[in-house]
Design a protein around this motif. Structure first.
Motif, mmCIF file in Angstrom:
data_model
loop_
_atom_site.group_PDB
_atom_site.id
_atom_site.type_symbol
_atom_site.label_atom_id
_atom_site.label_comp_id
_atom_site.label_asym_id
_atom_site.label_seq_id
_atom_site.Cartn_x
_atom_site.Cartn_y
_atom_site.Cartn_z
ATOM 1 N N GLY A 10 0.801 -1.219 0.000
ATOM 2 C CA GLY A 10 0.000 0.000 0.000
ATOM 3 C C GLY A 10 0.830 1.263 0.000
ATOM 4 N N GLY A 11 0.131 2.394 -0.202
ATOM 5 C CA GLY A 11 0.815 3.672 -0.263
ATOM 6 C C GLY A 11 0.329 4.641 0.778
ATOM 7 N N GLU A 12 -0.164 4.123 1.907
ATOM 8 C CA GLU A 12 -0.738 4.980 2.936
ATOM 9 C C GLU A 12 0.118 4.932 4.194
ATOM 10 N N TRP A 13 0.496 6.111 4.708
ATOM 11 C CA TRP A 13 1.287 6.124 5.924
ATOM 12 C C TRP A 13 0.402 6.142 7.161
ATOM 13 N N GLY A 14 0.991 5.740 8.308
ATOM 14 C CA GLY A 14 0.256 5.703 9.557
ATOM 15 C C GLY A 14 0.296 7.036 10.287
ATOM 16 N N ASP A 15 -0.482 7.127 11.363
ATOM 17 C CA ASP A 15 -0.553 8.360 12.145
ATOM 18 C C ASP A 15 0.662 8.545 13.047
ATOM 19 N N GLU A 16 1.361 7.451 13.354
ATOM 20 C CA GLU A 16 2.505 7.519 14.256
ATOM 21 C C GLU A 16 3.703 8.190 13.589
ATOM 22 N N ASN A 17 4.590 8.750 14.428
ATOM 23 C CA ASN A 17 5.903 9.200 13.976
ATOM 24 C C ASN A 17 6.950 8.252 14.545
ATOM 25 N N TYR A 18 7.833 7.735 13.697
ATOM 26 C CA TYR A 18 8.929 6.880 14.140
ATOM 27 C C TYR A 18 10.240 7.630 13.978
ATOM 28 N N ILE A 19 11.245 7.191 14.728
ATOM 29 C CA ILE A 19 12.591 7.743 14.557
ATOM 30 C C ILE A 19 13.569 6.583 14.417
ATOM 31 N N LYS A 20 14.304 6.550 13.310
ATOM 32 C CA LYS A 20 15.269 5.488 13.023
ATOM 33 C C LYS A 20 16.438 6.105 12.252
ATOM 34 N N ARG A 21 17.410 5.245 11.934
ATOM 35 C CA ARG A 21 18.583 5.693 11.188
ATOM 36 C C ARG A 21 18.524 5.175 9.751
ATOM 37 N N VAL A 22 18.948 6.006 8.804
ATOM 38 C CA VAL A 22 19.031 5.574 7.412
ATOM 39 C C VAL A 22 20.197 4.603 7.258
ATOM 40 N N VAL A 23 19.909 3.385 6.784
ATOM 41 C CA VAL A 23 20.977 2.411 6.550
ATOM 42 C C VAL A 23 21.126 2.072 5.075
ATOM 43 N N GLY A 24 20.183 2.555 4.252
ATOM 44 C CA GLY A 24 20.266 2.296 2.819
ATOM 45 C C GLY A 24 19.545 3.371 2.023
ATOM 46 N N ALA A 25 20.195 3.872 0.968
ATOM 47 C CA ALA A 25 19.626 4.887 0.084
ATOM 48 C C ALA A 25 19.112 4.216 -1.197
ATOM 49 N N PRO A 26 18.370 4.951 -2.039
ATOM 50 C CA PRO A 26 17.852 4.360 -3.272
ATOM 51 C C PRO A 26 18.952 3.689 -4.102
#
Length: 222
Positions: A116-132
Motif C-alpha cells: 500500500g501507499g498509505e502512511w500511519g498516524d505515528e511518527n517513528y525515529i530510526k537511522r538511514v541504513v540504505g539509500a535508493p
C-alpha cells in the motif's frame, strides 16, 4: 489640544493578548515548517537515544529538496498499521503482511517493499541504513550495504551471540527502491523497522533529528 496629541492608547490587556497570539502563531509556524521538537517513544534507538529523551527535528531541509544520507537519524511516518500491537512485526505467523513479499523474514531477507501507499498516524525515529539503489542484507544485526559490512559503532549488542531474533540474520540481499530509504533502529534486536515493513518513501519523511535538548545531561548534536 491638537488631534495628534489625542492618540488613543491601546488597552494593556488587549496588547498582551495580541503579543501572546503572535508568539503562538510564530511558534506553530516554526514547528510546522522549520524545527519541531520530538520525544523518543521507545528504546529502539538505544544507545544513541533513550525512551523519553527529546530531540529537535529539522523540517526545512527535506522541504527544500535535500536528500537524506546514510547515517542520518530521521523522523518519519511508517506504513499504516506498522505498530507492533497491530502488525505482529516480529515475523510471527499472525502478521498482517505489511511487507509486500510474503514470509520475507522467514525466508531470510529484509522486507524489500511495503504493502500500500498509505502512511500511519505515528511518527517513528530510526537511522538511514540504505539509500535508493543500495543493496541491503543483515548479519548479526549489522548492515551489509552494497556487499560490504558497514561500520556502525553506534548500535547496541542485542543482535550479537546465540539465541537472537530471526531479524538479526537476514543474509539474502534486497535492493532499496528508487525514491525510498531503508530505516533501522540502533537497538537492532528490539526495533520495529524496515526489516519488517519495508523501505520508507521520501514523501513520508518529516525531517532529520539534529540535536537533543532533554534531559540536560544529554544536550548535544546527533
Amino acid at each position: 489640544m491638537t488631534s495628534s496629541k489625542k492618540k488613543r492608547r491601546i488597552n494593556p490587556i488587549v496588547e498582551l493578548v495580541g503579543l501572546v497570539a503572535i508568539a503562538l502563531l510564530l511558534a506553530l509556524g516554526i514547528q510546522a515548517f522549520i524545527v519541531k521538537p520530538y520525544q523518543i517513544p521507545s528504546g529502539s534507538m538505544i544507545p544513541t537515544l533513550t525512551e523519553g529523551q527529546r530531540v529537535l527535528v529539522n523540517r526545512i531541509s527535506t522541504r527544500l529538496g535535500s536528500d537524506p544520507k546514510v547515517g542520518d537519524v530521521l523522523v518519519f511516518h511508517p506504513p499504516k498499521g506498522a505498530e507492533p500491537s497491530k502488525s505482529g512485526y516480529r515475523g510471527s505467523s499472525d502478521s498482517e503482511g505489511l511487507c509486500g513479499v510474503r514470509g520475507n523474514i522467514e525466508s531470510g531477507e529484509p522486507c524489500p517493499q511495503s504493502i500500500g501507499g498509505e502512511w500511519g498516524d505515528e511518527n517513528y525515529i530510526k537511522r538511514v541504513v540504505g539509500a535508493p539503489g543500495d543493496t541491503i542484507a543483515i548479519r548479526n544485526g549489522r548492515v551489509i550495504r552494497n556487499g560490504k559490512a558497514t561500520r556502525e559503532p553506534f548500535i547496541s549488542s542485542t543482535c550479537d551471540g546465540e539465541g537472537t531474533g530471526t531479524a538479526c540474520q537476514l543474509p539474502k540481499t534486497i535492493t532499496v527502491p528508487k525514491g525510498s530509504y531503508y530505516m533501522m533502529g540502533d537497538n537492532r534486536g528490539e526495533s520495529n523497522d524496515s526489516r519488517y515493513w519495508g523501505p520508507v518513501p521520501r514523501d513520508w519523511i518529516v525531517g532529520e533529528a539534529f540535536a537533543t535538548y532533554w534531559p540536560p545531561g544529554k544536550i548535544g548534536g546527533l
